[in-house]
Design an enzyme around this catalytic site. Structure first.
Site, PDB file in Angstrom:
ATOM      1  N   ASP A   1       1.306  -6.640  -4.241  1.00 33.43           N
ATOM      2  CA  ASP A   1       0.515  -6.539  -3.022  1.00 33.43           C
ATOM      3  C   ASP A   1       1.013  -7.725  -2.190  1.00 33.43           C
ATOM      4  O   ASP A   1       1.184  -8.822  -2.726  1.00 33.43           O
ATOM      5  CB  ASP A   1      -0.965  -6.713  -3.410  1.00 33.43           C
ATOM      6  CG  ASP A   1      -1.893  -6.623  -2.217  1.00 33.43           C
ATOM      7  OD1 ASP A   1      -2.808  -5.789  -2.259  1.00 33.43           O
ATOM      8  OD2 ASP A   1      -1.737  -7.419  -1.264  1.00 33.43           O
ATOM      9  N   SER A   2       1.258  -7.541  -0.914  1.00 34.58           N
ATOM     10  CA  SER A   2       1.933  -8.612  -0.171  1.00 34.58           C
ATOM     11  C   SER A   2       1.074  -9.858  -0.009  1.00 34.58           C
ATOM     12  O   SER A   2       1.563 -10.895   0.431  1.00 34.58           O
ATOM     13  CB  SER A   2       2.426  -8.112   1.185  1.00 34.58           C
ATOM     14  OG  SER A   2       1.379  -7.992   2.106  1.00 34.58           O
ATOM     15  N   SER A   3      -0.199  -9.781  -0.393  1.00 27.04           N
ATOM     16  CA  SER A   3      -1.012 -11.003  -0.404  1.00 27.04           C
ATOM     17  C   SER A   3      -0.483 -11.990  -1.442  1.00 27.04           C
ATOM     18  O   SER A   3      -0.818 -13.172  -1.407  1.00 27.04           O
ATOM     19  CB  SER A   3      -2.480 -10.668  -0.686  1.00 27.04           C
ATOM     20  OG  SER A   3      -2.568  -9.954  -1.906  1.00 27.04           O
TER      21      SER A   3
ATOM     22  N   THR B   1       1.565  -4.504   4.233  1.00 24.23           N
ATOM     23  CA  THR B   1       1.414  -4.873   5.646  1.00 24.23           C
ATOM     24  C   THR B   1       0.732  -6.225   5.852  1.00 24.23           C
ATOM     25  O   THR B   1       0.893  -6.839   6.901  1.00 24.23           O
ATOM     26  CB  THR B   1       0.595  -3.807   6.400  1.00 24.23           C
ATOM     27  OG1 THR B   1      -0.683  -3.674   5.766  1.00 24.23           O
ATOM     28  CG2 THR B   1       1.304  -2.477   6.421  1.00 24.23           C
ATOM     29  N   ASP B   2      -0.050  -6.672   4.858  1.00 27.53           N
ATOM     30  CA  ASP B   2      -0.868  -7.862   5.118  1.00 27.53           C
ATOM     31  C   ASP B   2      -0.039  -9.092   5.467  1.00 27.53           C
ATOM     32  O   ASP B   2      -0.441  -9.883   6.319  1.00 27.53           O
ATOM     33  CB  ASP B   2      -1.791  -8.145   3.924  1.00 27.53           C
ATOM     34  CG  ASP B   2      -2.952  -7.153   3.885  1.00 27.53           C
ATOM     35  OD1 ASP B   2      -3.238  -6.549   4.944  1.00 27.53           O
ATOM     36  OD2 ASP B   2      -3.557  -6.976   2.816  1.00 27.53           O
TER      37      ASP B   2
ATOM     38  N   THR C   1       0.814  -1.219   0.000  1.00 22.28           N
ATOM     39  CA  THR C   1       0.000   0.000   0.000  1.00 22.28           C
ATOM     40  C   THR C   1       0.845   1.265   0.000  1.00 22.28           C
ATOM     41  O   THR C   1       0.510   2.262  -0.653  1.00 22.28           O
ATOM     42  CB  THR C   1      -0.922   0.002   1.244  1.00 22.28           C
ATOM     43  OG1 THR C   1      -1.848  -1.062   1.119  1.00 22.28           O
ATOM     44  CG2 THR C   1      -1.674   1.304   1.398  1.00 22.28           C
TER      45      THR C   1
ATOM     46  N   GLN D   1      -4.554 -20.290  19.978  1.00 25.54           N
ATOM     47  CA  GLN D   1      -5.291 -19.291  19.198  1.00 25.54           C
ATOM     48  C   GLN D   1      -5.273 -17.937  19.910  1.00 25.54           C
ATOM     49  O   GLN D   1      -5.601 -16.919  19.295  1.00 25.54           O
ATOM     50  CB  GLN D   1      -6.737 -19.747  18.988  1.00 25.54           C
ATOM     51  CG  GLN D   1      -6.823 -20.959  18.087  1.00 25.54           C
ATOM     52  CD  GLN D   1      -8.251 -21.400  17.789  1.00 25.54           C
ATOM     53  OE1 GLN D   1      -9.190 -20.614  17.922  1.00 25.54           O
ATOM     54  NE2 GLN D   1      -8.409 -22.640  17.392  1.00 25.54           N
TER      55      GLN D   1
HETATM   56  N1  ASP Z   1      -2.830  -5.171   0.620  1.00 19.03           N
HETATM   57  C1  ASP Z   1      -1.673  -4.450   1.035  1.00 19.03           C
HETATM   58  C2  ASP Z   1      -0.460  -5.352   1.030  1.00 19.03           C
HETATM   59  O1  ASP Z   1      -0.296  -6.121   1.951  1.00 19.03           O
HETATM   60  C3  ASP Z   1      -1.861  -3.859   2.348  1.00 19.03           C
HETATM   61  C4  ASP Z   1      -0.738  -3.006   2.778  1.00 19.03           C
HETATM   62  O2  ASP Z   1       0.256  -2.865   2.106  1.00 19.03           O
HETATM   63  O3  ASP Z   1      -0.837  -2.427   3.831  1.00 19.03           O
HETATM   64  O4  ASP Z   1       0.361  -5.249   0.138  1.00 19.03           O
END
Ligand code: ASP
Length: 356
Positions: A73-75, A105-106, A25, A294
């Site tokens: 995107d880190s996903s 961040t993900d 992001t 958990q």
């Molecule tokens: N979807 C974004 C990612 O993980 C979210 C982020 O960067 O904060 O790349």
């Protein structure tokens, strides 16, 4: 990778920070389909840092930016992404004083934990950051995070993989993403901060760092993560009513080599012997099984409850107070190496980089 240096100065690279931009992001811009990773990060970062006060700008370390050609995107990150980053840091290690990784961040905490295992023995800072809002968005947290990450990456005493986010420096292998909207998105539930921003100062607490505790000799382990990139490890969080056939559907697949179980509380699971039978069978087949809670805080104690007592007998390893990220990436790291099952089990139980 594309390289860009904003510096026209004579600072030797050994005193500079290498910033590696992977996407996320922080560098996204609006496209027709929504936010997507965008390039020109070096110039955009340089422009953003000019918003700092003159004193803050003066205290910035010299840096260079390299950008991956495919920004994600880190996903979209996989174990191969973790491997590539570790390899790139390894290649440049002695050329730079420290590293800043710009990441979405993900899955940032997953990458941080994996890097920590691969870069064991690290003798300089690797600081990962990102932001909740894109760099150019009003009220973005990106500038503060970049500023702090650069400041901590210049601290020689920091000798491990850390996350800098919202004024806090966290051990990479101890952090989780706790919030999907707030700027304070990361926390380290079972380990204190490694450092923090106090006013204009960036304070590192060396007594909490690996540098003093267990850094040991530099001995990077860069195994072949292709061995764990096709779903060889599964993560299973229990739920009330879970049945043995469901657990078996995961664990009896011959492609599965390891599993992270997320139990209840301090290590509880349904009082159903057939669940333990499935676990014992998978262990007996040489699969590496580990369990954490958990609950984000606290530690598992296998055997604390009657229902959980059979877990150790079934060969399940206690992950103590590890985060899911640290436990899962540790399984990946161990399964990517040509170790005997006994060695893998023994190393899983041994703290390698302050992860437990
Ligand atoms: N979807 C974004 C990612 O993980 C979210 C982020 O960067 O904060 O790349």
């Amino acid at each position: 990778m594309i390289s860009y240096s904003p510096l026209a100065d004579s600072v030797p690279t050994q005193e500079r920070i290498l910033v590696i931009y992977t996407g996320g992001t922080i560098g996204m811009q609006q496209h027709a389909e929504g936010l997507a990773p965008s390039g020109d990060f070096a110039i955009r970062m340089e422009t953003a840092l000019k918003q700092l006060t003159p004193a803050q700008q003066q205290s910035l370390p010299s840096y260079e930016v390299v950008s991956y050609t495919t920004l994600i995107d880190s996903s979209a990150a996989t174990p191969l992404t973790w491997q590539q980053l570790a390899g790139d840091i390894n290649d440049q290690l002695t050329t730079y004083a420290g590293f800043v990784i710009i990441h979405g961040t993900d899955t940032l905490s997953w990458t941080a934990a994996s890097l920590a295992y691969q870069l064991q023995g690290l003798d300089r800072p690797v600081v990962i950051t990102g932001s909740m809002l894109p760099l150019e968005s009003p009220g973005s947290d990106a500038l503060d995070n970049l500023h702090g990450a650069l400041q901590f990456a210049a601290k020689h005493a920091l000798q491990e993989v850390a996350i800098y986010f919202a004024g806090q420096l966290l051990r990479g292998a101890r952090a989780i993403k706790q919030h999907c909207e707030a700027a304070n998105a990361f926390t380290s539930p079972n380990y204190p901060l490694l450092g923090e921003r106090v006013g204009d100062d960036y304070i590192y607490y060396p007594s909490r760092g690996l540098g003093l505790q267990q850094r040991g000799a530099p001995r990077f382990e860069l195994p072949d993560y292709r061995l764990v990139n096709q779903g060889e490890i599964v993560r299973i969080a229990l739920w009330p009513g879970m049945s043995a056939w469901q657990l078996s559907a995961w664990l009896s697949d011959p492609r599965v080599k390891g599993a992270l179980l997320q139990l209840w509380g301090a290590g509880n699971l349904p009082d159903d012997p057939s669940l333990l039978d499935v676990l014992a069978k998978a262990s007996g087949e040489g699969k590496l099984l580990a369990a954490i809670s958990q609950c984000p805080q606290g530690s598992v104690h296998l055997g604390a409850y009657a229902a959980g007592h059979g877990l150790s007998d079934a060969g399940v390893l206690a992950g103590d107070d590890m985060t899911p990220e640290a436990a899962f990436t540790k399984l990946a790291h161990l399964l990517a190496q040509p170790l005997t099952l006994e060695d893998q089990r023994q190393r899983f139980l041994t703290p390698l980089i302050g992860e437990r």
